[in-house]
Design a protein around this motif. Structure first.
Motif, PDB file in Angstrom:
ATOM      1  N   ALA A  91       0.829  -1.208   0.000  1.00 25.29           N
ATOM      2  CA  ALA A  91       0.000   0.000   0.000  1.00 25.29           C
ATOM      3  C   ALA A  91       0.863   1.257   0.000  1.00 25.29           C
ATOM      4  CB  ALA A  91      -0.935  -0.010   1.207  1.00 25.29           C
ATOM      5  N   LEU A  92       1.905   1.275   0.809  1.00 21.93           N
ATOM      6  CA  LEU A  92       2.782   2.454   0.862  1.00 21.93           C
ATOM      7  C   LEU A  92       3.531   2.654  -0.450  1.00 21.93           C
ATOM      8  CD1 LEU A  92       4.119   2.158   4.522  1.00 21.93           C
ATOM      9  CD2 LEU A  92       2.636   3.952   3.598  1.00 21.93           C
ATOM     10  N   GLU A  93       3.959   1.576  -1.060  1.00 21.31           N
ATOM     11  CA  GLU A  93       4.628   1.671  -2.361  1.00 21.31           C
ATOM     12  C   GLU A  93       3.663   2.239  -3.403  1.00 21.31           C
ATOM     13  OE1 GLU A  93       7.726   1.758  -4.748  1.00 21.31           O
ATOM     14  OE2 GLU A  93       7.980   0.819  -2.786  1.00 21.31           O
ATOM     15  N   ALA A  94       2.437   1.740  -3.415  1.00 18.32           N
ATOM     16  CA  ALA A  94       1.442   2.221  -4.379  1.00 18.32           C
ATOM     17  C   ALA A  94       1.095   3.693  -4.140  1.00 18.32           C
ATOM     18  CB  ALA A  94       0.185   1.357  -4.306  1.00 18.32           C
ATOM     19  N   ALA A  95       1.144   4.138  -2.907  1.00 16.91           N
ATOM     20  CA  ALA A  95       0.822   5.534  -2.590  1.00 16.91           C
ATOM     21  C   ALA A  95       1.810   6.518  -3.203  1.00 16.91           C
ATOM     22  CB  ALA A  95       0.770   5.730  -1.074  1.00 16.91           C
ATOM     23  N   GLN A  96       3.012   6.069  -3.479  1.00 12.86           N
ATOM     24  CA  GLN A  96       4.031   6.983  -3.992  1.00 12.86           C
ATOM     25  C   GLN A  96       3.689   7.521  -5.378  1.00 12.86           C
ATOM     26  OE1 GLN A  96       6.138   7.870  -1.455  1.00 12.86           O
ATOM     27  NE2 GLN A  96       4.762   6.366  -0.520  1.00 12.86           N
ATOM     28  N   VAL A  97       2.838   6.816  -6.114  1.00 15.72           N
ATOM     29  CA  VAL A  97       2.416   7.287  -7.434  1.00 15.72           C
ATOM     30  C   VAL A  97       0.943   7.690  -7.435  1.00 15.72           C
ATOM     31  CG1 VAL A  97       4.187   6.018  -8.690  1.00 15.72           C
ATOM     32  CG2 VAL A  97       1.985   4.922  -8.214  1.00 15.72           C
ATOM     33  N   ASN A  98       0.341   7.735  -6.264  1.00 14.51           N
ATOM     34  CA  ASN A  98      -1.064   8.125  -6.111  1.00 14.51           C
ATOM     35  C   ASN A  98      -1.093   9.452  -5.349  1.00 14.51           C
ATOM     36  OD1 ASN A  98      -3.907   7.416  -6.414  1.00 14.51           O
ATOM     37  ND2 ASN A  98      -3.913   7.229  -4.194  1.00 14.51           N
ATOM     38  N   ARG A  99      -0.981  10.534  -6.086  1.00 15.38           N
ATOM     39  CA  ARG A  99      -0.815  11.860  -5.483  1.00 15.38           C
ATOM     40  C   ARG A  99      -2.095  12.678  -5.552  1.00 15.38           C
ATOM     41  NH1 ARG A  99       4.551  12.711  -3.356  1.00 15.38           N
ATOM     42  NH2 ARG A  99       5.632  10.801  -3.966  1.00 15.38           N
TER      43      ARG A  99
END
Length: 175
Positions: A91-99
């Motif tokens: 989830a944290l990895e995916a958040a890096q491109v979900n701005r």
């Protein structure tokens, strides 16, 4: 849109994501909140603490859900939640491109719904219903997939929340 502090310069290279009310503004109309909630992986809590102190943040207390409350040098309240569940690294990895519009990393909808579902507070359940009521079928499919993987016992409740969200917004239900 409320402007929140960008913690990237403070916490880098730690992966972190906005959660809570500030995150929901990516998926529904923004609602008022007094603090910025973020999550860091449990393995990064100690280094995040050191980095916050070094940047002039003041620790104000401990969160009952695991984590700590901080005050920024400018007086903003920041809650740092410890991501301990096995799905947090993904989830944290995916958040890096979900701005969001401000450029902050925001927990993707499926994981934000899962987090709020696990919290089970009434405000979180309301947020879930509103976010899912506005979500398209592709987003709902992603949420269902995350629930199948990490919370299969919650699938019936998830479908109810989707239906409630559609009803609240007077939209046709997909169920």
């Amino acid at each position: 849109m409320t402007q929140w502090p960008d913690l990237a310069p403070v916490l880098s290279p730690i992966l972190w994501a906005v959660v809570g009310a500030a995150a929901t503004r990516l998926y529904m109309p923004e609602r008022f909140t007094r603090d910025l909630d973020i999550v860091v992986g449990v393995q990064d809590v100690e280094i995040a603490t050191r980095k916050l102190y070094a940047a002039g943040y003041v620790r104000m207390g401990t969160l009952s859900i695991g984590g700590s409350r901080w005050q920024s040098p400018a007086g903003e309240s920041i809650d740092v939640i410890e991501g301990i569940d096995p799905w947090w690294p993904v989830a944290l990895e995916a958040a890096q491109v979900n701005r969001d519009a401000q450029g902050l990393p925001v927990l993707p909808l499926p994981y934000l719904v899962l987090m709020k579902f696990n919290a089970s507070r009434t405000i979180d359940l309301g947020d879930i219903a509103r976010m899912l009521g506005l979500a398209d079928e592709a987003a709902l499919a992603q949420v269902r997939n995350v629930f199948r993987q990490y919370a299969p016992d919650g699938l019936d409740d998830l479908e109810s929340l989707i239906t409630l969200g559609k009803l609240e917004l007077d939209l046709p239900s997909s169920v």
